[in-house]
Motif scaffolding. Structure first.
Motif, PDB file in Angstrom:
ATOM      1  N   GLN A 628     -38.121  -4.529 -23.386  1.00  0.00           N
ATOM      2  CA  GLN A 628     -38.254  -3.089 -23.551  1.00  0.00           C
ATOM      3  C   GLN A 628     -38.593  -2.791 -25.011  1.00  0.00           C
ATOM      4  O   GLN A 628     -37.908  -3.253 -25.920  1.00  0.00           O
ATOM      5  N   GLU A 642     -36.578  -5.445 -26.893  1.00  0.00           N
ATOM      6  CA  GLU A 642     -35.270  -5.993 -26.506  1.00  0.00           C
ATOM      7  C   GLU A 642     -35.485  -6.828 -25.264  1.00  0.00           C
ATOM      8  O   GLU A 642     -36.084  -6.361 -24.287  1.00  0.00           O
ATOM      9  N   VAL A 645     -32.347  -9.644 -19.393  1.00  0.00           N
ATOM     10  CA  VAL A 645     -32.463 -10.680 -18.392  1.00  0.00           C
ATOM     11  C   VAL A 645     -32.540 -10.083 -16.978  1.00  0.00           C
ATOM     12  O   VAL A 645     -31.957  -9.023 -16.726  1.00  0.00           O
ATOM     13  N   ARG A 646     -33.270 -10.716 -16.122  1.00  0.00           N
ATOM     14  CA  ARG A 646     -33.346 -10.318 -14.711  1.00  0.00           C
ATOM     15  C   ARG A 646     -33.248 -11.558 -13.845  1.00  0.00           C
ATOM     16  O   ARG A 646     -33.703 -12.630 -14.218  1.00  0.00           O
ATOM     17  N   PRO A 657     -29.210  -6.950 -14.583  1.00  0.00           N
ATOM     18  CA  PRO A 657     -28.008  -7.654 -15.051  1.00  0.00           C
ATOM     19  C   PRO A 657     -26.701  -6.918 -14.757  1.00  0.00           C
ATOM     20  O   PRO A 657     -25.692  -7.567 -14.498  1.00  0.00           O
ATOM     21  N   ASN A 701     -29.583  -9.930 -26.460  1.00  0.00           N
ATOM     22  CA  ASN A 701     -28.158  -9.563 -26.357  1.00  0.00           C
ATOM     23  C   ASN A 701     -27.306 -10.826 -26.368  1.00  0.00           C
ATOM     24  O   ASN A 701     -27.587 -11.774 -25.651  1.00  0.00           O
ATOM     25  N   ASP A 762     -24.633  -2.940 -30.982  1.00  0.00           N
ATOM     26  CA  ASP A 762     -25.021  -2.330 -29.712  1.00  0.00           C
ATOM     27  C   ASP A 762     -23.944  -1.352 -29.235  1.00  0.00           C
ATOM     28  O   ASP A 762     -22.779  -1.472 -29.619  1.00  0.00           O
ATOM     29  N   ARG A 786     -26.218   4.725 -25.141  1.00  0.00           N
ATOM     30  CA  ARG A 786     -26.979   5.519 -24.195  1.00  0.00           C
ATOM     31  C   ARG A 786     -26.246   6.789 -23.765  1.00  0.00           C
ATOM     32  O   ARG A 786     -26.822   7.854 -23.637  1.00  0.00           O
ATOM     33  N   GLU A 819     -30.692   4.462 -27.978  1.00  0.00           N
ATOM     34  CA  GLU A 819     -31.152   3.783 -26.770  1.00  0.00           C
ATOM     35  C   GLU A 819     -30.983   4.693 -25.568  1.00  0.00           C
ATOM     36  O   GLU A 819     -30.233   5.678 -25.617  1.00  0.00           O
ATOM     37  N   GLU A 822     -34.601   9.118 -22.433  1.00  0.00           N
ATOM     38  CA  GLU A 822     -35.404   9.296 -21.219  1.00  0.00           C
ATOM     39  C   GLU A 822     -36.348  10.494 -21.327  1.00  0.00           C
ATOM     40  O   GLU A 822     -37.352  10.563 -20.621  1.00  0.00           O
ATOM     41  N   ASN A 841     -36.733   4.831 -21.480  1.00  0.00           N
ATOM     42  CA  ASN A 841     -37.762   4.990 -20.473  1.00  0.00           C
ATOM     43  C   ASN A 841     -38.817   6.036 -20.857  1.00  0.00           C
ATOM     44  O   ASN A 841     -39.907   6.046 -20.301  1.00  0.00           O
TER      45      ASN A 841
HETATM   46  P1  C2E Z   1     -27.848  -2.943 -23.115  1.00  0.00           P
HETATM   47  O1  C2E Z   1     -27.792  -3.963 -24.119  1.00  0.00           O
HETATM   48  O2  C2E Z   1     -27.279  -1.620 -23.488  1.00  0.00           O
HETATM   49  O3  C2E Z   1     -29.329  -2.747 -22.625  1.00  0.00           O
HETATM   50  C1  C2E Z   1     -29.912  -1.569 -22.378  1.00  0.00           C
HETATM   51  C2  C2E Z   1     -29.868  -1.219 -20.953  1.00  0.00           C
HETATM   52  O4  C2E Z   1     -30.306   0.106 -20.778  1.00  0.00           O
HETATM   53  C3  C2E Z   1     -30.806  -2.046 -20.066  1.00  0.00           C
HETATM   54  O5  C2E Z   1     -30.268  -2.202 -18.817  1.00  0.00           O
HETATM   55  C4  C2E Z   1     -31.987  -1.157 -19.955  1.00  0.00           C
HETATM   56  O6  C2E Z   1     -32.822  -1.446 -18.844  1.00  0.00           O
HETATM   57  C5  C2E Z   1     -31.356   0.175 -19.845  1.00  0.00           C
HETATM   58  N1  C2E Z   1     -32.233   1.250 -20.226  1.00  0.00           N
HETATM   59  C6  C2E Z   1     -33.224   1.256 -21.167  1.00  0.00           C
HETATM   60  N2  C2E Z   1     -33.776   2.467 -21.271  1.00  0.00           N
HETATM   61  C7  C2E Z   1     -33.134   3.269 -20.401  1.00  0.00           C
HETATM   62  C8  C2E Z   1     -33.240   4.653 -20.084  1.00  0.00           C
HETATM   63  O7  C2E Z   1     -34.063   5.429 -20.606  1.00  0.00           O
HETATM   64  N3  C2E Z   1     -32.422   5.147 -19.148  1.00  0.00           N
HETATM   65  C9  C2E Z   1     -31.460   4.307 -18.539  1.00  0.00           C
HETATM   66  N4  C2E Z   1     -30.640   4.810 -17.665  1.00  0.00           N
HETATM   67  N5  C2E Z   1     -31.321   2.996 -18.824  1.00  0.00           N
HETATM   68  C10 C2E Z   1     -32.157   2.497 -19.766  1.00  0.00           C
HETATM   69  P2  C2E Z   1     -30.205  -3.570 -18.119  1.00  0.00           P
HETATM   70  O8  C2E Z   1     -31.449  -4.284 -18.291  1.00  0.00           O
HETATM   71  O9  C2E Z   1     -29.711  -3.319 -16.708  1.00  0.00           O
HETATM   72  O10 C2E Z   1     -29.088  -4.304 -18.888  1.00  0.00           O
HETATM   73  C11 C2E Z   1     -27.766  -3.945 -18.822  1.00  0.00           C
HETATM   74  C12 C2E Z   1     -26.940  -4.654 -19.808  1.00  0.00           C
HETATM   75  O11 C2E Z   1     -26.886  -6.038 -19.532  1.00  0.00           O
HETATM   76  C13 C2E Z   1     -27.481  -4.581 -21.230  1.00  0.00           C
HETATM   77  O12 C2E Z   1     -27.108  -3.396 -21.828  1.00  0.00           O
HETATM   78  C14 C2E Z   1     -26.874  -5.748 -21.858  1.00  0.00           C
HETATM   79  O13 C2E Z   1     -25.622  -5.420 -22.343  1.00  0.00           O
HETATM   80  C15 C2E Z   1     -26.728  -6.729 -20.731  1.00  0.00           C
HETATM   81  N6  C2E Z   1     -27.762  -7.751 -20.833  1.00  0.00           N
HETATM   82  C16 C2E Z   1     -29.071  -7.724 -20.431  1.00  0.00           C
HETATM   83  N7  C2E Z   1     -29.691  -8.861 -20.693  1.00  0.00           N
HETATM   84  C17 C2E Z   1     -28.750  -9.642 -21.347  1.00  0.00           C
HETATM   85  C18 C2E Z   1     -28.768 -10.949 -21.864  1.00  0.00           C
HETATM   86  O14 C2E Z   1     -29.809 -11.634 -21.876  1.00  0.00           O
HETATM   87  N8  C2E Z   1     -27.658 -11.396 -22.402  1.00  0.00           N
HETATM   88  C19 C2E Z   1     -26.523 -10.668 -22.464  1.00  0.00           C
HETATM   89  N9  C2E Z   1     -25.438 -11.155 -22.984  1.00  0.00           N
HETATM   90  N10 C2E Z   1     -26.440  -9.422 -21.958  1.00  0.00           N
HETATM   91  C20 C2E Z   1     -27.581  -8.929 -21.416  1.00  0.00           C
END
Ligand code: C2E
Ligand code: CA
Ligand code: CA
Length: 859
Positions: A628, A642, A645-646, A657, A701, A762, A786, A819, A822, A841
């Protein structure tokens, strides 16, 4: 009665003359005559005259010779000369030789009076002699009486202590001669035992005040022996009342004193044995018994100290388990060469070891080990229980030589009784053990589990925590038992028990309920769902090591039923019953784990399934990264990405995630996934640079678990070494992580930043960082959570928080990024608030690598 007179005369005529004169004086007489030496001696003996009258001179006889002869044979009989002319010279000589008188023939009238006078004189002399003789006799008698007394009698000058008299007995009692005693007035005092000197001195002073001197004390003789003396004295005063001397009688009462002491000792010993025996009957716990025995030995037995040490099974160290007296126990366990030498010595002799003179014991190590300060004698009594020396009873006395045969006998009896009691306790323990433990597996049985369960529930109630009870059995145990035989079956159970014990962590949380049914209780749970993780962990631990049979590995499987406190039951019995019911149902339905409560069951099953699936996903690398963009508000350009992971779950599609991360963190699997994410992100970055494309920094992250791993920085470095700087990497860590271990995290992040890796904080605003802490944190960017951004347009509170964070970030010279943006409105507002960057977004959601590449190339 007539006076017997012996006449020494030449002729009868001379004699008649004398007799006539006596008759005239009316003196009744009886007489005989002697004319020569021979007749004189004969008559002195046979006639025994009262007076001798000798003519002087005589023809046949010399008067002086006659006198000498008479003095010789009858010295008490008065001898008078009757002479014509005796002459001055003769007269003097006659008196000197012992004549009583002399009467001149010319003055015979004086004769009767002279005789009377001589008789009187003789009588007086005789009386004097008799008296003197009597006195000597008396003296002899007194001396003999005094000498035969068992006492020393003596008399000393009060002031100078000078001995005026001392009876010979002093030699026997005090071991010094009368002469030495008399020559050195203070010798007596010197001989007194140092400990008794003060008392004696006080008694002596008391004499002056009229008190009695009557006391017992010890003396230390020159030959080294000690005696008890009973000494009595009386102050004698002069007629004017001045104290003059002290007359004393002292007796050796050593035997009595010893008997008295022995008697006291016997009484004490009797009390001691009584008290110990009552303790042996009363106290049923080993340690308490030891404490009591030590206490009694000191308080009743009068010893200086007592200790008990247990001998370790390998007989190489001692565990001190009780003590009494003026001391503290040595370190609970003592080992080392000195101890081992002592133990083997004690074990070897198998009898009490006695050190009656610790003062001169050369082995310092032994001494300090054996006895506390001030002990001068020690004895160690081995305590044999069930065929081995299990312990020692060590006793200390401050009296050297204390442990004589008699004393040792007493304590030997005592330790024999103690051994008996220990034997009983051991038996009892064995019975208790059988009543509470399963003999095959050594695990607590149902009864004991219920007890432990009740205790654990008590704690859970207090802590408001949850507790799970898991009952399980081995799948197909019966058929395996039939197939391999009972012996193999027993081994299988023992093998499983080993796993259960390890999985339970504490044996009191494990049980073998009989047959192939086991139990594990899991206290301190806080969430019914996290029971799933714990369950899986425990189940894995139980069957961690494969069971070997006939050289083949046999993977055992279990089926489990679980009941939760307080959800399913609030008391031990119901909990137990519900777990049993769940197990029964699991066996019917074929579920591996079944919870009693169905609604939790579904969640747990789901969760377990997810865990299982994720494990496979990591192994098969079913993950991809989406990226992103991070946008600079001023220019609207992409200044970073950023990595998110999926999971490409087969048959399901792309999984975000969300809940995955929590599960991966709880199970620790995140440390398997994390490194991959970094590697993947950096590979992407490298490929962009290699291709000469614009390559913005990629943020990854990082989970707390990952950051805490020691190898984290090493791994980062090895990734960075794959390409020249800049590395283009950033990490995002959540605020709450840093709060947990501020110092370690600060250090770690510092290291990371040193390597040229950027750090973002974060979800900022959701933690509770204090300003002071924040200022010290090695981070470059604050990432506003957020939630605040989304609330910003509707809730003024959120706007003020965002405003505050932005100005805080600027004050601390940190970049601020928002972060989850929207809406365009949010972006505008943020720009007004002078927030530098946004992510959300509104510009782009997280997208696959190819799409990012397309976006970057148009940009
Ligand atoms: P995060 O670090 O706070 O990541 C941002 C999350 O907000 C991401 O969700 C992203 O898709 C979402 N997001 C971005 N823009 C918007 C927006 O405008 N509106 C809304 N509602 N959401 C938005 P995602 O991808 O589901 O990830 C969730 C959490 O999972 C992340 O929060 C992060 O803490 C964790 N995560 C994701 N990938 C990794 C990783 O590779 N390693 C680790 N340790 N944690 C991860
Ligand atoms: Ca993030
Ligand atoms: Ca975030």
């Amino acid at each position: 009665p007539p006076l017997r007179v012996l006449l020494l005369i030449d002729s009868g005529a001379e004699g008649q003359l004398l007799l006539q004169e006596l008759r005239r004086a009316k003196m009744p007489i009886e007489y005989t005559t002697a004319r020569n030496q021979h007749e004189l001696v004969r008559e002195l003996e046979s006639f025994s005259p009262q007076v001798v009258l000798a003519d002087f001179p005589m023809r046949h006889f010399d008067g002086m010779a006659a006198l000498a002869l008479a003095r010789e044979h009858a010295p008490e009989v008065p001898f008078l000369f009757v002479s014509g002319t005796i002459g001055e010279e003769h007269a003097i000589r006659a008196f000197r030789e012992g004549a009583a008188d002399y009467v001149l023939k010319g003055n015979l009238r004086r004769l009767p009076r002279a005789i009377n006078l001589a008789l009187e004189g003789a009588k007086e002399r005789a009386a004097g002699i008799k008296a003197a003789r009597k006195l000597t006799k008396e003296r002899e008698r007194v001396a003999s009486i005094v000498a035969s007394l068992p006492d020393v009698v003596w008399s000393a000058d009060y002031e100078s202590h000078q001995i005026l008299y001392v009876s010979p007995k002093v030699e026997e009692i005090f071991g010094v001669s009368t002469q030495a005693f008399q020559e050195r007035p203070d010798l007596w005092f010197e001989l007194i035992h140092p400990e008794d000197k003060i008392v004696v001195l006080e008694a002596w002073r008391g004499l002056h005040a009229g008190a009695r001197f009557d006391l017992e004390y010890r003396i230390r003789r020159k030959d080294g022996t000690e005696r008890w003396i009973h000494d009595r004295g009386r102050l004698i005063r002069s007629p004017s009342g001045e104290p003059e001397r002290v007359d004393r009688v002292a007796r050796d009462v050593s035997i009595e004193a010893e008997q008295r002491q022995r008697m006291a000792r016997m009484l004490r010993v009797r009390d001691l044995i009584g008290s110990i025996n009552s303790a042996l009957i009363r106290v049923r716990k080993r340690d308490a018994l030891f404490e009591e025995v030590c206490r009694v030995v000191v308080s009743v037995g009068g010893l200086r100290g007592a200790r008990v040490a247990m001998v370790s099974p390998a007989a190489e160290s001692l565990v001190w388990s009780a003590c009494a007296g003026a001391q503290s126990l040595p370190a609970a366990e003592t080992g080392g060469p000195a101890v081992q030498a002592l133990i083997s010595r004690l074990l070897h002799i198998g009898a009490p070891a006695v050190w009656n003179d610790l003062g001169s014991e050369p082995d310092e190590a032994l001494k300090s080990l054996l006895a506390p300060e001030g002990a001068l004698a020690a004895a160690a009594f081995p305590l044999r229980v069930e065929g081995r020396t299990a312990a020692f009873l060590a006793l200390y006395s401050s009296q050297p030589g204390y442990f004589d045969d008699e004393e040792i006998e007493v304590f030997r009896d005592l330790s024999a009784n103690l051994e008996l009691a220990l034997e009983l306790i051991a038996k009892q323990e064995k019975l208790d053990y059988l009543a509470l433990y399963d003999p095959l597996t050594g695990l607590p049985n149902r009864t004991l589990l219920r007890e432990h369960l009740a205790q654990a529930l008590e704690t859970a109630r207090r802590d408001q925590s949850k507790l799970a009870l898991m009952l399980f059995d081995i799948e197909r145990f019966k058929s395996m038992n039939d197939a391999f035989g009972q012996h193999a079956g027993d081994r299988m159970l023992q093998h499983t028990a080993g796993g259960v014990r390890a999985a339970a962590g504490d044996i009191q949380y494990a049980a073998h309920l009989g047959g192939d049914v086991f139990a594990i209780m899991m206290p301190h749970l806080h969430d019914a769902v996290n029971v799933a993780t714990i369950l899986r962990e425990r189940a894995e631990r139980i069957l961690e090591t494969p069971f070997l049979i006939d050289g083949r590995e046999l993977r055992l499987q279990i089926k489990a039923g679980i009941a939760m406190f307080p959800d399913d039951a609030t008391d031990a019995d119901t909990l137990f019953r519900n777990a049993e019911a769940a197990l029964k149902k699991a066996k019917q339905t074929g579920d591996r784990y079944l919870l009693y409560a169905p609604q939790i069951n579904a969640r747990v099953a789901e969760r377990l399934e997810l865990e299982h699936a994720l494990r496979g996903a990591i192994e098969r690398r079913e993950f991809i990264l989406h990226y992103q963009p991070k946008i600079e508000l001023e220019t609207r350009r992409i200044i970073g990405l950023e990595a998110l992971v999926r999971w490409q779950r087969p048959g399901v599609g792309l999984v975000l995630p969300g809940t995955l991360i929590a599960v991966l963190e709880e199970t620790g699997m995140i440390t398997d996934l994390g490194p991959w994410v970094i590697e993947e992100a950096m590979a992407t970055y490298r490929s962009w640079r290699d291709r000469g494309m614009p390559a913005p920094r990629i943020a990854v992250n990082v989970s707390p678990l990952q950051l805490r791993q020691p190898e984290f920085t090493r791994h980062l470095q090895s990734e960075m070494d794959k390409m020249p700087a800049p590395c283009g990497l950033e990490i995002e860590v959540t605020e709450s992580l840093l709060m947990q271990d501020m110092e370690a995290a600060t250090r770690k992040l510092g290291e990371v930043r040193e390597m040229g890796v950027g750090v973002s904080l974060d979800d900022f605003g959701t933690g509770y960082s204090s300003l002071a802490r924040l200022a010290r944190l090695p981070v470059d960017t604050l990432k506003i959570d957020r939630a605040f951004i989304q609330g910003m347009t509707d809730h003024p509170d959120d706007t003020s928080i965002v405003t505050a964070i932005i100005s805080l970030g600027h004050t601390l010279h940190r970049t601020v990024i928002a972060e989850g943006v929207e809406l365009e409105e949010q972006a505008r507002l943020l720009r007004l608030l002078r927030c530098e960057q946004i992510q959300g977004n509104v510009f782009s959601p997280a997208i696959p690598r190819e799409k990012v590449e397309a976006l970057l190339s148009v940009h």
